[in-house]
Motif scaffolding. Structure first.
Motif, PDB file in Angstrom:
ATOM      1  N   HIS A  15       0.864  -1.182   0.000  1.00  0.00           N
ATOM      2  CA  HIS A  15       0.000   0.000   0.000  1.00  0.00           C
ATOM      3  C   HIS A  15       0.902   1.234   0.000  1.00  0.00           C
ATOM      4  CE1 HIS A  15       0.679   0.383   4.339  1.00  0.00           C
ATOM      5  NE2 HIS A  15       0.356  -0.895   4.438  1.00  0.00           N
ATOM      6  N   SER A  16       0.324   2.384  -0.241  1.00  0.00           N
ATOM      7  CA  SER A  16       1.132   3.583  -0.455  1.00  0.00           C
ATOM      8  C   SER A  16       1.982   3.970   0.759  1.00  0.00           C
ATOM      9  CB  SER A  16       0.261   4.762  -0.892  1.00  0.00           C
ATOM     10  OG  SER A  16      -0.695   5.071   0.097  1.00  0.00           O
ATOM     11  N   ALA A  17       1.484   3.767   1.963  1.00  0.00           N
ATOM     12  CA  ALA A  17       2.276   4.109   3.152  1.00  0.00           C
ATOM     13  C   ALA A  17       3.525   3.232   3.242  1.00  0.00           C
ATOM     14  CB  ALA A  17       1.432   3.969   4.419  1.00  0.00           C
ATOM     15  N   TRP A  18       3.375   1.948   2.918  1.00  0.00           N
ATOM     16  CA  TRP A  18       4.541   1.053   2.920  1.00  0.00           C
ATOM     17  C   TRP A  18       5.539   1.507   1.854  1.00  0.00           C
ATOM     18  CZ3 TRP A  18       7.226  -1.898  -0.494  1.00  0.00           C
ATOM     19  CH2 TRP A  18       8.170  -2.767   0.052  1.00  0.00           C
ATOM     20  N   MET A  19       5.030   1.844   0.661  1.00  0.00           N
ATOM     21  CA  MET A  19       5.917   2.267  -0.422  1.00  0.00           C
ATOM     22  C   MET A  19       6.631   3.555  -0.059  1.00  0.00           C
ATOM     23  SD  MET A  19       7.518   1.874  -3.183  1.00  0.00           S
ATOM     24  CE  MET A  19       6.790   0.307  -3.631  1.00  0.00           C
ATOM     25  N   LEU A  20       5.931   4.491   0.541  1.00  0.00           N
ATOM     26  CA  LEU A  20       6.570   5.737   0.952  1.00  0.00           C
ATOM     27  C   LEU A  20       7.727   5.447   1.899  1.00  0.00           C
ATOM     28  CD1 LEU A  20       6.696   8.842   1.074  1.00  0.00           C
ATOM     29  CD2 LEU A  20       5.078   8.717   2.968  1.00  0.00           C
ATOM     30  N   ALA A  21       7.496   4.612   2.899  1.00  0.00           N
ATOM     31  CA  ALA A  21       8.552   4.268   3.851  1.00  0.00           C
ATOM     32  C   ALA A  21       9.715   3.575   3.147  1.00  0.00           C
ATOM     33  CB  ALA A  21       7.986   3.381   4.964  1.00  0.00           C
ATOM     34  N   ASP A  22       9.415   2.689   2.208  1.00  0.00           N
ATOM     35  CA  ASP A  22      10.466   1.978   1.474  1.00  0.00           C
ATOM     36  C   ASP A  22      11.292   2.950   0.631  1.00  0.00           C
ATOM     37  OD1 ASP A  22      11.614  -0.683   0.691  1.00  0.00           O
ATOM     38  OD2 ASP A  22      10.976   0.006  -1.295  1.00  0.00           O
ATOM     39  N   LEU A  23      10.632   3.871  -0.034  1.00  0.00           N
ATOM     40  CA  LEU A  23      11.350   4.859  -0.856  1.00  0.00           C
ATOM     41  C   LEU A  23      12.249   5.739   0.009  1.00  0.00           C
ATOM     42  CD1 LEU A  23       8.467   5.820  -3.284  1.00  0.00           C
ATOM     43  CD2 LEU A  23      10.612   4.694  -3.937  1.00  0.00           C
ATOM     44  N   VAL A  24      11.727   6.203   1.146  1.00  0.00           N
ATOM     45  CA  VAL A  24      12.513   7.041   2.050  1.00  0.00           C
ATOM     46  C   VAL A  24      13.716   6.247   2.574  1.00  0.00           C
ATOM     47  CG1 VAL A  24      12.481   8.192   4.304  1.00  0.00           C
ATOM     48  CG2 VAL A  24      10.621   8.579   2.665  1.00  0.00           C
ATOM     49  N   GLU A  25      13.498   4.982   2.906  1.00  0.00           N
ATOM     50  CA  GLU A  25      14.586   4.118   3.379  1.00  0.00           C
ATOM     51  C   GLU A  25      15.692   3.984   2.327  1.00  0.00           C
ATOM     52  OE1 GLU A  25      15.035  -0.601   4.260  1.00  0.00           O
ATOM     53  OE2 GLU A  25      13.340   0.421   5.207  1.00  0.00           O
ATOM     54  N   ASP A  27      16.613   6.365   0.323  1.00  0.00           N
ATOM     55  CA  ASP A  27      17.123   7.724   0.086  1.00  0.00           C
ATOM     56  C   ASP A  27      16.400   8.539  -0.980  1.00  0.00           C
ATOM     57  OD1 ASP A  27      19.040   7.442   2.113  1.00  0.00           O
ATOM     58  OD2 ASP A  27      20.440   6.463   0.741  1.00  0.00           O
ATOM     59  N   PHE A  28      15.163   8.180  -1.287  1.00  0.00           N
ATOM     60  CA  PHE A  28      14.349   9.035  -2.147  1.00  0.00           C
ATOM     61  C   PHE A  28      13.715  10.101  -1.245  1.00  0.00           C
ATOM     62  CE2 PHE A  28      14.419   5.113  -4.615  1.00  0.00           C
ATOM     63  CZ  PHE A  28      14.594   5.579  -5.906  1.00  0.00           C
ATOM     64  N   GLU A  29      13.723  11.337  -1.686  1.00  0.00           N
ATOM     65  CA  GLU A  29      13.095  12.413  -0.919  1.00  0.00           C
ATOM     66  C   GLU A  29      11.692  12.623  -1.469  1.00  0.00           C
ATOM     67  OE1 GLU A  29      15.575  15.853  -0.637  1.00  0.00           O
ATOM     68  OE2 GLU A  29      17.323  14.648  -0.117  1.00  0.00           O
ATOM     69  N   VAL A  30      10.715  11.941  -0.856  1.00  0.00           N
ATOM     70  CA  VAL A  30       9.335  11.962  -1.341  1.00  0.00           C
ATOM     71  C   VAL A  30       8.354  12.118  -0.192  1.00  0.00           C
ATOM     72  CG1 VAL A  30       9.789  10.562  -3.389  1.00  0.00           C
ATOM     73  CG2 VAL A  30       9.218   9.433  -1.254  1.00  0.00           C
ATOM     74  N   THR A  31       7.135  12.487  -0.553  1.00  0.00           N
ATOM     75  CA  THR A  31       6.029  12.577   0.402  1.00  0.00           C
ATOM     76  C   THR A  31       4.828  11.866  -0.220  1.00  0.00           C
ATOM     77  OG1 THR A  31       5.113  14.600  -0.556  1.00  0.00           O
ATOM     78  CG2 THR A  31       6.827  14.874   1.154  1.00  0.00           C
ATOM     79  N   PHE A  32       3.747  11.764   0.554  1.00  0.00           N
ATOM     80  CA  PHE A  32       2.516  11.179   0.010  1.00  0.00           C
ATOM     81  C   PHE A  32       2.042  11.970  -1.203  1.00  0.00           C
ATOM     82  CE2 PHE A  32       1.817   9.093   4.207  1.00  0.00           C
ATOM     83  CZ  PHE A  32       1.691   7.810   3.719  1.00  0.00           C
ATOM     84  N   ALA A  33       2.292  13.282  -1.200  1.00  0.00           N
ATOM     85  CA  ALA A  33       1.867  14.127  -2.320  1.00  0.00           C
ATOM     86  C   ALA A  33       2.578  13.750  -3.611  1.00  0.00           C
ATOM     87  CB  ALA A  33       2.119  15.596  -1.990  1.00  0.00           C
ATOM     88  N   THR A  34       3.703  13.085  -3.511  1.00  0.00           N
ATOM     89  CA  THR A  34       4.436  12.612  -4.684  1.00  0.00           C
ATOM     90  C   THR A  34       4.069  11.165  -5.000  1.00  0.00           C
ATOM     91  OG1 THR A  34       6.307  13.997  -4.044  1.00  0.00           O
ATOM     92  CG2 THR A  34       6.738  12.280  -5.660  1.00  0.00           C
ATOM     93  N   VAL A  35       4.049  10.331  -3.976  1.00  0.00           N
ATOM     94  CA  VAL A  35       3.870   8.888  -4.162  1.00  0.00           C
ATOM     95  C   VAL A  35       2.462   8.535  -4.630  1.00  0.00           C
ATOM     96  CG1 VAL A  35       3.870   6.646  -2.996  1.00  0.00           C
ATOM     97  CG2 VAL A  35       5.701   8.288  -2.551  1.00  0.00           C
ATOM     98  N   ASN A  36       1.443   9.058  -3.985  1.00  0.00           N
ATOM     99  CA  ASN A  36       0.075   8.663  -4.347  1.00  0.00           C
ATOM    100  C   ASN A  36      -0.280   8.989  -5.799  1.00  0.00           C
ATOM    101  OD1 ASN A  36      -0.566   7.390  -1.955  1.00  0.00           O
ATOM    102  ND2 ASN A  36      -1.327   9.254  -1.000  1.00  0.00           N
ATOM    103  N   PRO A  37      -0.004  10.198  -6.298  1.00  0.00           N
ATOM    104  CA  PRO A  37      -0.308  10.452  -7.715  1.00  0.00           C
ATOM    105  C   PRO A  37       0.503   9.557  -8.658  1.00  0.00           C
ATOM    106  CG  PRO A  37       0.014  12.513  -6.543  1.00  0.00           C
ATOM    107  CD  PRO A  37       0.421  11.417  -5.614  1.00  0.00           C
ATOM    108  N   LEU A  38       1.750   9.267  -8.306  1.00  0.00           N
ATOM    109  CA  LEU A  38       2.572   8.400  -9.144  1.00  0.00           C
ATOM    110  C   LEU A  38       1.985   6.985  -9.188  1.00  0.00           C
ATOM    111  CD1 LEU A  38       5.014   7.801 -10.899  1.00  0.00           C
ATOM    112  CD2 LEU A  38       6.365   7.522  -8.801  1.00  0.00           C
TER     113      LEU A  38
END
Length: 98
Positions: A15-25, A27-38
């Motif tokens: 789900h998007s929250a897991w993906m956000l955490a994985d991306l941040v882990e 070293d991607f600098e992202v937020t939900f505002a970036t991940v969810n639309p993508l």
């Protein structure tokens, strides 16, 4: 980032929250505002398949790779493995034979 998401979607459902955490882990600098639309765009493009489910009392959109994405990724990996075998001298390749 898109390729990272595809690789993860082939490995597992998320789900998007897991993906956000994985991306941040990673070293991607992202937020939900970036991940969810993508993720939604990737779903619209047929790269991902989303399914709504209730998980731990919360409605979640669970994403996974489409069959077309899995097939395309497998073909890319085969082509890359072949190219590596052609470039590296025999015995030095770490790419397993198929």
């Amino acid at each position: 980032m898109r390729r990272h998401i595809i690789d993860r979607a082939v490995e597992r459902e998320f789900h998007s929250a897991w993906m956000l955490a994985d991306l941040v882990e990673h070293d991607f600098e992202v937020t939900f505002a970036t991940v969810n639309p993508l993720l939604r765009r990737m779903e619209t493009d047929g790269v991902l398949i989303a399914e709504r489910r209730e998980i731990a009392g919360r409605a979640r959109r669970m994403y996974r790779a489409s069959e077309a994405t899995r097939t395309e990724l497998a073909e890319e990996r085969r082509a890359l493995a072949e190219a590596i075998r052609e470039v590296l001298p025999t015995g030095r390749s770490q790419v397993p034979a198929e």
